[in-house]
Design a protein around this motif. Structure first.
Motif, PDB file in Angstrom:
ATOM      1  N   ILE A   1      -8.313   3.941 -14.858  1.00  0.00           N
ATOM      2  CA  ILE A   1      -9.434   3.533 -15.712  1.00  0.00           C
ATOM      3  C   ILE A   1     -10.752   3.750 -14.972  1.00  0.00           C
ATOM      4  N   GLU A   2     -10.716   3.434 -13.672  1.00  0.00           N
ATOM      5  CA  GLU A   2     -11.934   3.504 -12.871  1.00  0.00           C
ATOM      6  C   GLU A   2     -12.456   4.932 -12.752  1.00  0.00           C
TER       7      GLU A   2
ATOM      8  N   VAL B   1     -12.361  -9.146 -22.265  1.00  0.00           N
ATOM      9  CA  VAL B   1     -11.277  -8.816 -21.339  1.00  0.00           C
ATOM     10  C   VAL B   1     -11.327  -9.663 -20.077  1.00  0.00           C
TER      11      VAL B   1
ATOM     12  N   VAL C   1       0.249  -1.598 -12.328  1.00  0.00           N
ATOM     13  CA  VAL C   1      -1.051  -2.115 -12.762  1.00  0.00           C
ATOM     14  C   VAL C   1      -2.165  -1.551 -11.890  1.00  0.00           C
ATOM     15  N   VAL C   2      -1.931  -1.481 -10.568  1.00  0.00           N
ATOM     16  CA  VAL C   2      -2.973  -0.952  -9.691  1.00  0.00           C
ATOM     17  C   VAL C   2      -3.232   0.519  -9.997  1.00  0.00           C
TER      18      VAL C   2
ATOM     19  N   ALA D   1      -8.300  -5.791  -9.305  1.00  0.00           N
ATOM     20  CA  ALA D   1      -8.411  -4.343  -9.474  1.00  0.00           C
ATOM     21  C   ALA D   1      -8.733  -3.995 -10.920  1.00  0.00           C
ATOM     22  N   LEU D   2      -8.074  -4.705 -11.842  1.00  0.00           N
ATOM     23  CA  LEU D   2      -8.318  -4.421 -13.261  1.00  0.00           C
ATOM     24  C   LEU D   2      -9.728  -4.797 -13.681  1.00  0.00           C
TER      25      LEU D   2
ATOM     26  N   ALA E   1     -12.123  -2.247 -12.372  1.00  0.00           N
ATOM     27  CA  ALA E   1     -12.036  -1.001 -13.121  1.00  0.00           C
ATOM     28  C   ALA E   1     -12.667  -1.151 -14.488  1.00  0.00           C
TER      29      ALA E   1
ATOM     30  N   VAL F   1      -3.616  -3.531 -20.649  1.00  0.00           N
ATOM     31  CA  VAL F   1      -2.979  -3.654 -19.339  1.00  0.00           C
ATOM     32  C   VAL F   1      -2.877  -5.120 -18.925  1.00  0.00           C
TER      33      VAL F   1
ATOM     34  N   ALA G   1      -5.267   0.755 -13.050  1.00  0.00           N
ATOM     35  CA  ALA G   1      -6.645   0.343 -12.767  1.00  0.00           C
ATOM     36  C   ALA G   1      -7.419   1.480 -12.115  1.00  0.00           C
TER      37      ALA G   1
ATOM     38  N   ARG H   1      -9.932 -13.079 -20.821  1.00  0.00           N
ATOM     39  CA  ARG H   1      -8.484 -12.948 -20.976  1.00  0.00           C
ATOM     40  C   ARG H   1      -7.817 -12.886 -19.616  1.00  0.00           C
TER      41      ARG H   1
ATOM     42  N   LYS I   1     -16.380  -1.078 -14.138  1.00  0.00           N
ATOM     43  CA  LYS I   1     -16.863   0.270 -13.832  1.00  0.00           C
ATOM     44  C   LYS I   1     -16.772   1.174 -15.029  1.00  0.00           C
TER      45      LYS I   1
ATOM     46  N   THR J   1      -9.430  -2.350 -26.049  1.00  0.00           N
ATOM     47  CA  THR J   1      -9.622  -1.386 -24.974  1.00  0.00           C
ATOM     48  C   THR J   1      -8.345  -1.261 -24.141  1.00  0.00           C
TER      49      THR J   1
ATOM     50  N   ALA K   1      -8.077  -1.822 -20.964  1.00  0.00           N
ATOM     51  CA  ALA K   1      -7.956  -2.927 -20.025  1.00  0.00           C
ATOM     52  C   ALA K   1      -7.274  -4.126 -20.674  1.00  0.00           C
ATOM     53  N   ASP K   2      -7.592  -4.387 -21.951  1.00  0.00           N
ATOM     54  CA  ASP K   2      -6.933  -5.483 -22.653  1.00  0.00           C
ATOM     55  C   ASP K   2      -5.424  -5.286 -22.681  1.00  0.00           C
TER      56      ASP K   2
ATOM     57  N   ILE L   1     -16.910  -1.623 -19.837  1.00  0.00           N
ATOM     58  CA  ILE L   1     -16.511  -2.541 -20.901  1.00  0.00           C
ATOM     59  C   ILE L   1     -17.455  -3.733 -20.883  1.00  0.00           C
TER      60      ILE L   1
END
Lengths: 90, 110, 164
Positions: free
Chosen positions: A85-86, B30, A78-79, B80-81, B84, A37, A82, B33, B87, A32, A34-35, B90
């Motif tokens: 993604i949100e 995730v 990164v923020v 934050a990650l 997200a 990032v 995030a 991780r 939401k 995904t 997120a992984d 995942i």
């Protein structure tokens, strides 16, 4: 004594390079976004360490400023990802 | 002597950075991780910079600034990650035992 | 009077970071103090760095204690995660639990969430008022009170004195 210090420093450099490589593998295969990032975030920290190591190696204190700015920018990146993604700002 | 102490601390930091990346590679989902990534890279880089402080004592100001910066921003970005990712829907790994947050969201949707 | 005190704190902390960045050189110090003074005068409210920190002897002692506890927990958490990572089977039992905090101020809550993220096996996923949703790598109790006692209480008692 000197050779021991030499060994410790080169060993830590190789360990850091290997950890960069492992994060990079996760960056490529991560299922995904997120992984990927997370892997990128840890790669940034590792590369900040590499920059500080190079500053010691070449005896240039100006490289430390590069490390600081790189850390700032990566945190912002990164923020921002995030938030993306949100699903954007609400 | 100072250089030897610095070398040992730097080596310890490099080991933690290595283990953090290994965790990122091996963990099943995730969130796990993120746990490995955040904690191990934070302490790893702090130890690494402290070791460099022992080698070059006049750089201590900038290195302390870097350490403070990493302590404050690393947990924030991982939080934050994680938020997200949850939401965005995942899923947790299969061996997870519970998810209170999903339960709370379900209540709101109903 | 309160605003003046805040401005003094802002000025001192800006100068602290400037000295860390440039070192103790007289020209750098003059330039830094001019910049810090300008920032403090023109942005008196928005540049307050620690608006909710209570300045007293007691809170200082508690803050130093907090730093010690935090460093110890950080090292413990790293050894814990490292052992889990190198174990061939990866012994994890993850889940998201809910805990409650007594802290009221925003800065205190931020500090608490950051500390939770950096301590053994816990990661703050979502905060909602006084509820924290925490990803726990090894869930040992599903109950809110027990989880709160295990995760939050060790930091909360110090932060409560500092920030309220």
């Amino acid at each position: 004594m000197d050779s021991l210090i030499q060994f410790l420093f080169s060993a830590s450099f190789y360990l850091i390079l290997i950890s960069m490589l492992m994060s990079f593998i996760r960056l490529i295969i991560g299922p995904t976004v997120a992984d990927r990032v997370v892997a990128l975030d840890s790669m940034t920290i590792v590369s900040i360490s590499i920059i500080v190591y190079l500053a010691l190696f070449y005896q240039r204190s100006i490289y430390l400023d590069v490390a600081l700015v790189y850390g700032l920018l990566s945190f912002m990146g990164v923020v921002a990802v995030a938030r993306y993604i949100e699903g954007g700002l609400k | 002597m100072m250089e030897l102490i610095g070398g040992i601390i730097t080596f310890l930091g490099a080991i933690f950075l290595f283990l953090g990346s290994l965790g990122i590679l091996r963990m099943p989902d995730v969130y796990n991780r993120m746990q490995a990534g955040t904690k191990a890279t934070t302490l790893g880089s702090i130890l690494f910079f402290m070791g460099i402080c022992f080698m070059e004592s006049q750089w201590i100001g900038k290195l302390v600034l870097l350490i403070l910066f990493i302590i404050f921003t690393n947990p924030v970005s991982s939080h934050a990650l994680a938020r997200a990712a949850h939401k965005a829907g995942i899923k947790l790994a299969d061996q997870s035992v519970m998810d209170e947050l999903a339960a709370k969201k379900g209540e709101i949707d109903d | 009077m309160r605003l003046f005190k805040q401005n003094v704190i802002t000025f001192i902390s800006l100068m602290f970071f400037w000295i860390l960045l440039t070192g103790l050189d007289i020209q750098e110090l003059i330039a830094g103090s001019v910049i810090a003074l300008t920032l403090t005068i023109f942005f008196p409210k928005s540049s307050a760095l620690f608006p909710e920190f209570k300045l007293s002897f007691n809170s200082m002692i508690n803050f130093i204690m907090f730093v010690f506890v935090f460093s110890f927990e950080l090292i413990k958490s790293n050894v814990d995660v490292a052992l889990r990572v190198v174990h061939p089977k990866i012994p994890i039992n993850p889940g998201i639990v809910k805990v409650k905090t007594k802290l009221k101020s925003r800065l205190g809550r931020v500090m608490l969430a950051n500390s939770i993220t950096l301590t053994p096996g816990t990661l703050t996923v979502e905060t909602d008022g006084e509820d924290y949703y925490i990803h726990w790598i090894d869930v040992s109790s599903r109950d809110i009170e027990t989880a709160t006692r295990k995760i939050v209480a060790k930091f909360e008692k110090y932060l409560e004195v500092c920030y309220g």
